[in-house]
Design a protein around this motif. Structure first.
Motif, short mmCIF file in Angstrom:
data_model
loop_
_atom_site.label_atom_id
_atom_site.label_comp_id
_atom_site.label_asym_id
_atom_site.label_seq_id
_atom_site.Cartn_x
_atom_site.Cartn_y
_atom_site.Cartn_z
N VAL A 2 0.85 -1.19 0.00
CA VAL A 2 0.00 0.00 0.00
C VAL A 2 0.89 1.24 0.00
O VAL A 2 1.79 1.37 0.83
CB VAL A 2 -0.94 0.02 1.22
CG1 VAL A 2 -1.83 1.26 1.19
CG2 VAL A 2 -1.78 -1.24 1.27
N CYS A 3 0.61 2.15 -0.95
CA CYS A 3 1.37 3.40 -1.06
C CYS A 3 0.53 4.55 -0.55
O CYS A 3 -0.64 4.70 -0.92
CB CYS A 3 1.77 3.64 -2.52
SG CYS A 3 2.86 5.07 -2.76
N ALA B 212 8.98 -1.67 -14.92
CA ALA B 212 7.53 -1.59 -14.77
C ALA B 212 6.96 -2.93 -14.30
O ALA B 212 7.53 -3.99 -14.56
CB ALA B 212 6.89 -1.18 -16.10
N ILE B 213 5.85 -2.85 -13.59
CA ILE B 213 5.23 -4.05 -13.05
C ILE B 213 4.65 -4.91 -14.17
O ILE B 213 3.91 -4.41 -15.03
CB ILE B 213 4.12 -3.69 -12.05
CG1 ILE B 213 4.71 -2.89 -10.88
CG2 ILE B 213 3.42 -4.94 -11.54
CD1 ILE B 213 5.73 -3.65 -10.06
N THR B 214 4.97 -6.19 -14.17
CA THR B 214 4.42 -7.14 -15.14
C THR B 214 3.45 -8.07 -14.44
O THR B 214 3.37 -8.09 -13.20
CB THR B 214 5.55 -7.95 -15.80
OG1 THR B 214 6.25 -8.69 -14.78
CG2 THR B 214 6.53 -7.03 -16.51
N GLN B 215 2.74 -8.86 -15.21
CA GLN B 215 1.76 -9.79 -14.64
C GLN B 215 2.42 -10.85 -13.77
O GLN B 215 1.78 -11.39 -12.86
CB GLN B 215 0.96 -10.45 -15.76
CG GLN B 215 0.05 -9.49 -16.53
CD GLN B 215 -0.76 -10.19 -17.59
OE1 GLN B 215 -0.56 -11.38 -17.87
NE2 GLN B 215 -1.69 -9.48 -18.21
N THR B 216 3.66 -11.16 -14.04
CA THR B 216 4.36 -12.16 -13.23
C THR B 216 4.70 -11.61 -11.85
O THR B 216 4.91 -12.38 -10.91
CB THR B 216 5.64 -12.62 -13.93
OG1 THR B 216 6.48 -11.48 -14.17
CG2 THR B 216 5.33 -13.31 -15.25
N GLY C 1 2.85 -8.75 -10.27
CA GLY C 1 1.64 -8.40 -9.54
C GLY C 1 0.67 -7.58 -10.37
O GLY C 1 0.86 -7.40 -11.57
N LYS C 2 -0.35 -7.05 -9.70
CA LYS C 2 -1.39 -6.26 -10.34
C LYS C 2 -1.63 -4.99 -9.55
O LYS C 2 -1.78 -5.02 -8.32
CB LYS C 2 -2.68 -7.08 -10.43
CG LYS C 2 -3.82 -6.34 -11.11
CD LYS C 2 -5.08 -7.22 -11.16
CE LYS C 2 -6.23 -6.48 -11.82
NZ LYS C 2 -7.47 -7.31 -11.85
N LEU D 35 -0.58 -2.43 -4.69
CA LEU D 35 0.02 -3.42 -5.58
C LEU D 35 -0.22 -4.79 -4.98
O LEU D 35 0.28 -5.12 -3.90
CB LEU D 35 1.53 -3.17 -5.74
CG LEU D 35 2.30 -4.25 -6.49
CD1 LEU D 35 1.81 -4.37 -7.93
CD2 LEU D 35 3.80 -3.95 -6.47
N ILE D 36 -1.01 -5.61 -5.68
CA ILE D 36 -1.27 -6.98 -5.25
C ILE D 36 -0.17 -7.87 -5.84
O ILE D 36 -0.12 -8.08 -7.05
CB ILE D 36 -2.65 -7.44 -5.72
CG1 ILE D 36 -3.73 -6.49 -5.21
CG2 ILE D 36 -2.94 -8.86 -5.25
CD1 ILE D 36 -5.10 -6.75 -5.79
#
Length: 272
Positions: A157-158, A176-180, A182-183, A191-192
């Protein structure tokens, strides 16, 4: 009965049947509220005036007062008599204009003291007044970004203190965030994490028109292929250095043995 009186009696009920909007004046501020202004820039407020056919504008006034306080004092900023183009501001940096059924207030060199509640008042020819308000605040930079983790749900949590219009984005190991990994939630604040185990550096970037700030959550180091490749390269370099050392030693030893053979041959020649 006089003809004029008969006509008056017949016309009078029509006024009661007319929609209220045709006999009244309404005004509303067009700007999306609250209005945030960067210090030093210009504040521009626009208001739309809807005037019934039986009404005429006598005066339009813009006023300002503090948003908070027990006894706020309302100050007149500018006035414009009727549809006249000769609108008058009370300060050199204040301008007001009227165009058809729209009024504009502009304050150049906005400062923190210019924040507060702005009121536009329209007075018709009968003296009836209609007003609309909007809130104006200073545009704030982002401050005090932090990242926390909900371990049980694998959620980062930000948070950000009080910046205006903050926009959130996430990085994992500067990528950058990828599907591997999180979401990211729709508002960007969460960020999950789907990767297992959770490892590496997770950075939350918060930005707006005045700049950005960031915070990082550090988990255990990730065992990546990149690290294995680095180890392999280091081992290869050490092996090459070892082979080079052995080869140099063999060449040195061969050269030394060659010198001994030459000296022995010289001694034999001298003895003969």
């Amino acid at each position: 009965m006089d003809l004029q009186c008969i006509l008056c009696w017949r016309i009078a009920p029509l006024f009661f049947l007319m929609p209220c909007g045709l006999l009244s004046v309404s005004v509303h501020v067009i700007n999306e509220q609250p209005v945030h202004v960067i210090p030093g820039s210009s504040l521009v407020l626009k208001a739309q005036i809807e005037l019934g056919p039986m009404k005429e504008i006598s005066m339009v006034t813009w006023e300002q007062e503090p948003e908070t306080g027990s006894d706020p004092v309302r100050v007149t900023l500018a006035t414009c008599p009727g549809r006249s183009l000769k609108c008058v501001g009370t300060r050199p940096n204040v301008r007001m204009s009227m165009e058809q059924q729209e009024t504009t207030l502009q304050i150049n060199g906005y400062s923190r003291a210019d924040g507060g509640v702005y009121t536009v008042t329209v007075t018709d020819h009968t003296g009836a007044k209609t007003a609309a308000q909007c809130i104006v605040r200073e545009y704030e930079a982002v401050h005090h970004v932090s990242v926390s983790i909900n371990v049980s749900h694998s959620v980062l949590v930000c948070g950000e203190a009080w910046g205006t219009d903050p926009r959130f984005s996430w990085l994992h190991e500067r990528d950058a965030i990828t599907q591997t990994v999180g979401k990211v939630s729709k508002d960007g604040t969460r960020l999950i994490v789907t990767m297992t185990p959770i490892c590496g550096h997770f950075t939350c970037m918060v930005s707006n028109k005045l700049g950005y700030s960031s915070a990082t959550y550090t988990a255990a180091p990730c065992e990546t292929q990149g690290r294995g490749t680095t180890v392999a390269v280091v081992c290869l370099v050490l092996l090459l250095l070892l082979c080079g050392g052995v080869l140099a030693f063999l060449l040195w030893r061969r050269q030394r043995c060659g010198h001994r053979g030459e000296r022995l041959h010289e001694h034999l020649d001298d003895g003969i």
